[in-house]
Design an enzyme around this catalytic site. Structure first.
Site, PDB file in Angstrom:
ATOM      1  N   ASP A 246       0.892  -1.164   0.000  1.00  0.00           N
ATOM      2  CA  ASP A 246       0.000   0.000   0.000  1.00  0.00           C
ATOM      3  C   ASP A 246       0.921   1.202   0.000  1.00  0.00           C
ATOM      4  O   ASP A 246       1.559   1.501   1.010  1.00  0.00           O
ATOM      5  CB  ASP A 246      -0.895  -0.042   1.243  1.00  0.00           C
ATOM      6  CG  ASP A 246      -1.902   1.107   1.281  1.00  0.00           C
ATOM      7  OD1 ASP A 246      -1.739   2.085   0.519  1.00  0.00           O
ATOM      8  OD2 ASP A 246      -2.846   1.026   2.090  1.00  0.00           O
ATOM      9  N   ASP A 257      -3.034   6.681  -3.868  1.00  0.00           N
ATOM     10  CA  ASP A 257      -3.139   5.718  -2.756  1.00  0.00           C
ATOM     11  C   ASP A 257      -3.553   4.375  -3.354  1.00  0.00           C
ATOM     12  O   ASP A 257      -4.732   4.132  -3.574  1.00  0.00           O
ATOM     13  CB  ASP A 257      -4.188   6.237  -1.756  1.00  0.00           C
ATOM     14  CG  ASP A 257      -4.355   5.321  -0.551  1.00  0.00           C
ATOM     15  OD1 ASP A 257      -3.553   4.371  -0.399  1.00  0.00           O
ATOM     16  OD2 ASP A 257      -5.295   5.555   0.232  1.00  0.00           O
ATOM     17  N   HIS A 340     -12.286   6.378   1.463  1.00  0.00           N
ATOM     18  CA  HIS A 340     -12.048   7.685   2.096  1.00  0.00           C
ATOM     19  C   HIS A 340     -11.773   8.688   0.983  1.00  0.00           C
ATOM     20  O   HIS A 340     -11.344   8.311  -0.108  1.00  0.00           O
ATOM     21  CB  HIS A 340     -10.884   7.626   3.097  1.00  0.00           C
ATOM     22  CG  HIS A 340      -9.585   7.116   2.522  1.00  0.00           C
ATOM     23  ND1 HIS A 340      -8.747   7.895   1.760  1.00  0.00           N
ATOM     24  CD2 HIS A 340      -8.977   5.908   2.601  1.00  0.00           C
ATOM     25  CE1 HIS A 340      -7.692   7.186   1.394  1.00  0.00           C
ATOM     26  NE2 HIS A 340      -7.805   5.963   1.871  1.00  0.00           N
TER      27      HIS A 340
HETATM   28  N1  GLY Z   1      -2.752   4.035   2.910  1.00  0.00           N
HETATM   29  C1  GLY Z   1      -3.752   4.247   3.858  1.00  0.00           C
HETATM   30  C2  GLY Z   1      -5.058   3.937   3.313  1.00  0.00           C
HETATM   31  O1  GLY Z   1      -5.170   3.198   2.364  1.00  0.00           O
HETATM   32  O2  GLY Z   1      -6.055   4.444   3.755  1.00  0.00           O
HETATM   33 MN    MN Z   2      -6.623   4.331   1.249  1.00  0.00          MN
HETATM   34 MN    MN Z   3      -3.781   2.821   0.880  1.00  0.00          MN
END
Ligand code: GLY
Ligand code: MN
Ligand code: MN
Length: 423
Positions: A246, A257, A340
Site C-alpha cells: 500500500d 493511494d 475515504h
Molecule cells: N494508505 C492508507 C489507506 O489506504 O487508507
Molecule cells: Mn486508502
Molecule cells: Mn492505501
C-alpha cells in the site's frame, strides 16, 4: 470569502521540526496554505482580510521570512516579501517578524475570524493575543466579539471538489504510483527483504517527479499483511507467500493511494487465489457502482455483501448473510471501511455527511475503493490454509458527470496479468 465578506482568515504554515542539532525533518507545507497560495516556505502565514478600500473584497496578505544572504547561502533562496507579491500574487507581503504587530490592524472591521485552534500552541498564543487586543479596542463599540470559526469546514468543502488542474496532478501521481507497483510486482522474488521493495517503490516515485510519499509505504509479506498499518518493512520475503503493498506517491502536493497484493514467487496458491478473487470481485463491483448520486455507505454495504457471501461459501463464516452484516461478524476478516476522500492529504478533508445523511457522490469528488480480507495468524476458528493471508486491492476513483474514472487502472490487478508479469 464570498460567503463571509467580513471575516478574516488566518492560515499559518506548519513549523519545521528539529530532528537533532541543526538538522530538521523534511518540511512539507500545510495543505490549506498551499491550496490557497502555492507558497512552500516554512515560517509563513497567509491572511485574507476584508479590504478597507474596496468593500466586499479581501486583501491577500502573506507574511514570509525576510531575505537573508547569510542563511540563503546555507539553506537556499527565499522569496522574501517581493517574491511573495510578484510570484505568488499577494496584494501585500510583510516580514514574518512583523506578524504580531500587524495582525491587529488586519483584524480591524472584521466580524469573525477563521483560524484552526489546537494545532500549535505557539501559533494559538500569538493569534489569541492579537484577538484579545482587538476585542479590548472594540470596547463598547457595540460590535461583536470576534468569534473564532474553524476554516476546516469551508476549506474541506472546496478541496472535496477537484478542479481540472487538481485532477491532472492526481492523474500524474496515480500513473507514477501504478508504475511503481508494477515494478515491485516484476522485481520482487523470494529471498529479498521488504525494505528492498520499499526502496524500489520510493525510487520509482522520486525518479518520476514525485516530491515524496503521500504516506509511509506498507510493504508487508506473508502474515505481516494481516496487520493493517504494518510499516516496519524489514522482513524477508518467502516463496509461497503474498506481498501486500500500500503505497502512494505525492506529485505537486496531490497523493495517490494504491494497494496491490501479489505472490512473492510466481503463482497464487489455491487458497490465496480464492480470497484474492473474492476481494477483486467486490472491488470491481464497487467501482462499477460509482457514479453521481450513489453514497459511499451504499458502496461499502455492497462490498460487505459480496465479501460475506464469499466468506460463507469458502467456509470462513457460517450463518445468515444479513445477520452477519448486522452483527459485524464480517469485521473479523474485513475490519476497515471501503473508502475515504483522497487529494492533498491521503485521508483528505471534506464532510462525509450532510444534515446527518451520507452525502451523494458528485462530479469532481475523488475517493478510494479498497476492500480487503485478513485472516489473522491466531484465528484458530479459520481453516488453517487461509490463516496468515492478508489481501487489499485499492484504486482511486474520480466521479465524472456520467460515472467514474479509475485514476489508478494502470496498476495490474487481474490474477492472470500479475502471474504473467511474474514470468
Ligand atoms: N494508505 C492508507 C489507506 O489506504 O487508507
Ligand atoms: Mn486508502
Ligand atoms: Mn492505501
Amino acid at each position: 470569502m464570498k460567503a463571509n465578506p467580513s471575516a478574516v482568515f488566518i492560515f499559518p504554515s506548519g513549523e519545521e521540526q528539529v530532528r537533532n542539532a541543526d538538522v530538521a525533518h523534511p518540511f512539507r507545507q500545510e495543505s490549506n496554505l498551499h491550496y490557497l497560495s502555492g507558497f512552500e516556505e516554512p515560517e509563513s502565514v497567509l491572511v485574507l482580510a476584508p479590504s478597507t478600500t474596496q468593500p466586499g473584497s479581501h486583501r491577500f496578505v502573506l507574511f514570509v521570512r525576510r531575505r537573508d544572504p547569510e542563511r540563503e547561502l546555507w539553506e537556499g533562496a527565499r522569496y522574501g516579501v517581493e517574491g511573495a507579491c510578484s510570484v505568488f500574487g499577494a496584494h501585500e507581503a510583510f516580514p514574518i517578524d512583523e506578524f504580531d504587530q500587524r495582525l491587529p490592524e488586519l483584524l480591524q472591521g472584521a466580524e469573525k475570524v477563521f483560524y484552526r485552534l489546537g494545532r500549535s500552541a505557539k501559533s494559538d498564543e500569538r493569534i489569541l493575543k492579537a484577538l484579545e487586543a482587538t476585542r479590548r479596542a472594540l470596547g463598547r463599540s457595540g460590535r461583536g466579539l470576534l468569534p473564532i470559526h474553524d476554516p476546516g469546514d469551508p476549506l474541506g468543502e472546496m478541496r472535496l471538489f477537484k478542479g481540472e488542474e487538481e485532477v491532472a496532478l492526481l492523474r500524474k501521481a496515480s500513473q507514477i504510483t501504478a508504475l511503481a507497483h508494477k515494478t515491485a510486482m516484476i522485481e520482487s522474488r523470494p529471498g529479498m527483504n521488504e525494505f528492498e521493495i520499499e526502496a524500489l517503490i520510493d525510487y520509482a516515485f522520486r525518479r518520476n517527479g514525485c516530491q515524496r510519499m503521500g504516506y509511509g509505504s506498507i510493504v508487508a509479506g506473508g502474515k505481516n499483511a494481516t496487520c493493517l498499518h504494518y510499516t516496519s518493512n524489514n522482513e524477508p520475503l518467502r516463496d509461497g507467500e503474498l506481498l501486500l503493498i500500500d503505497a502512494g506517491g505525492e506529485y505537486g502536493y496531490y497523493t495517490s493511494d494504491i494497494s496491490r497484493t501479489f505472490p512473492v514467487g510466481k503463482r497464487f496458491s489455491a487458497p490465496q487465489a480464492a480470497l484474492y478473487d473474492l476481494v477483486l470481485r467486490s472491488q470491481k463491483e464497487a467501482i462499477e457502482m460509482s457514479r453521481p448520486g450513489v453514497t459511499l455507505p451504499a458502496i461499502h454495504a455492497h462490498v460487505c455483501e459480496v465479501l460475506v457471501d464469499g466468506l460463507l461459501s469458502l467456509g470462513l463464516l457460517a450463518g445468515q448473510r444479513e445477520e452477519l452484516i448486522k452483527s459485524g461478524g464480517h469485521r473479523r476478516f474485513f475490519p476497515h471501511n471501503t473508502s475515504h476522500w483522497l487529494g492533498m492529504d491521503v485521508h483528505d478533508v471534506g464532510l462525509y455527511q450532510q444534515n446527518g445523511e451520507p452525502r451523494a457522490l458528485e462530479p469532481g469528488m475523488v475517493f478510494t475503493i479498497e476492500p480487503g480480507l485478513y485472516v489473522q495468524p491466531n484465528d484458530s476458528a479459520a481453516p488453517v490454509e487461509y490463516r496468515n493471508i492478508g489481501i487489499r486491492i485499492e484504486d482511486d476513483i474520480l466521479i465524472t458527470a456520467t460515472g467514474c474514472e479509475n485514476l489508478t487502472k494502470d496498476a495490474p490487478k487481474e490474477r492472470s496479468e500479475i502471474e504473467a508479469l511474474k514470468g
